[in-house]
Design an enzyme around this catalytic site. Structure first.
Site, PDB file in Angstrom:
ATOM      1  N   GLY A  47     121.601 -48.984 -18.640  1.00 49.49           N
ATOM      2  CA  GLY A  47     121.869 -50.159 -17.831  1.00 49.49           C
ATOM      3  C   GLY A  47     120.966 -51.298 -18.254  1.00 49.49           C
ATOM      4  O   GLY A  47     119.905 -51.069 -18.859  1.00 49.49           O
TER       5      GLY A  47
ATOM      6  N   GLN B 197     116.444 -59.077 -17.005  1.00 51.90           N
ATOM      7  CA  GLN B 197     115.676 -58.377 -18.037  1.00 51.90           C
ATOM      8  C   GLN B 197     115.769 -59.090 -19.395  1.00 51.90           C
ATOM      9  O   GLN B 197     114.999 -58.786 -20.302  1.00 51.90           O
ATOM     10  CB  GLN B 197     116.176 -56.934 -18.196  1.00 51.90           C
TER      11      GLN B 197
ATOM     12  N   CYS C  86     112.631 -47.590 -17.396  1.00 54.97           N
ATOM     13  CA  CYS C  86     113.160 -48.956 -17.402  1.00 54.97           C
ATOM     14  C   CYS C  86     112.890 -49.592 -18.759  1.00 54.97           C
ATOM     15  O   CYS C  86     111.782 -49.467 -19.287  1.00 54.97           O
ATOM     16  CB  CYS C  86     112.468 -49.753 -16.293  1.00 54.97           C
TER      17      CYS C  86
ATOM     18  N   HIS D 158     119.495 -48.920  -9.728  1.00 51.37           N
ATOM     19  CA  HIS D 158     118.376 -49.491 -10.485  1.00 51.37           C
ATOM     20  C   HIS D 158     118.701 -50.929 -10.921  1.00 51.37           C
ATOM     21  O   HIS D 158     117.854 -51.823 -10.789  1.00 51.37           O
ATOM     22  CB  HIS D 158     118.116 -48.582 -11.698  1.00 51.37           C
ATOM     23  N   GLU D 159     119.921 -51.145 -11.424  1.00 53.72           N
ATOM     24  CA  GLU D 159     120.287 -52.480 -11.925  1.00 53.72           C
ATOM     25  C   GLU D 159     120.442 -53.481 -10.785  1.00 53.72           C
ATOM     26  O   GLU D 159     120.045 -54.635 -10.913  1.00 53.72           O
ATOM     27  CB  GLU D 159     121.578 -52.429 -12.756  1.00 53.72           C
TER      28      GLU D 159
HETATM   29 ZN   LIG Z   1     115.123 -51.413 -15.403  1.00 53.25          ZN
END
Ligand SMILES: [Zn+2]
Length: 181
Positions: free
Chosen positions: A46, A51, A88, A130-131
């Site tokens: 992901g 990010q 991550c 998480h995303e």
């Molecule tokens: Zn992450």
């Protein structure tokens, strides 16, 4: 293939709440393609827009053949809880156990602007949660408990020794591709 630079822990954009996407247009579709390319290159499951330094509510997930663009995603149902190890791309080589919903249903627009409902459990369910956290400026470190968090941040700082800045530039493997051609 178009790779984006990845922002690492410490980059302020990772702590921003991303803005809703108003129109799903060609520019958004091109950005989604870049996110998929960057995720695949990094062997992630992901990747969220912030990010790569863009605070918009856009993310991608990909677990085996289940690959989704998520635009303005919202978790509409959750069931059960499960604890498992998580990492991550913005905090490389750091892992911790995170409790998540065992199953989630997410509503999001896809890259064509069509509303989709995506049900995910196991790795896909974890990646979705998480995303979506990323889009709210939340990192998995925020969910591991204070003691573990202090330990992981210390490990992270140790692993970063001597490196400055919070952006990781990915290099396309030009030579390797050329050799294969
Ligand atoms: Zn992450």
């Amino acid at each position: 293939m178009s790779l984006r630079d990845i922002h690492l822990l410490g980059s302020p954009v990772l702590r921003q709440r991303s803005a809703e996407v108003v129109t799903v247009d060609d520019e958004v579709r091109a950005f989604v393609t870049d996110l998929f390319d960057t995720m695949d290159f990094s062997k992630g499951v992901g990747l969220a827009a912030n990010q790569v330094g863009i605070a918009r509510r856009i993310a991608v997930v990909g677990v085996a053949e289940r690959r989704y663009a998520l635009i303005n995603p919202v978790i509409v149902e959750r069931a059960g809880t499960v604890k498992d190890e998580e990492g991550c791309l913005s905090i490389p080589e750091i892992y911790g156990d995170v409790e998540r919903a065992a199953l989630v249903v997410v509503e999001a627009l896809d890259e064509h602007g069509v509303t989709r409902r995506i049900e995910g459990s196991e790795l896909l369910g974890r990646a979705l949660q998480h995303e979506i956290d990323h889009l709210d400026g939340i990192l998995f470190l925020d969910r591991v408990g204070p003691i573990k968090r202090r330990f992981l941040v210390r490990e992270w700082k140790k692993s970063r020794k001597g490196e400055i800045g919070y952006i990781k530039v990915l290099r396309e493997p030009v030579a390797a591709d050329a050799a294969k051609a």
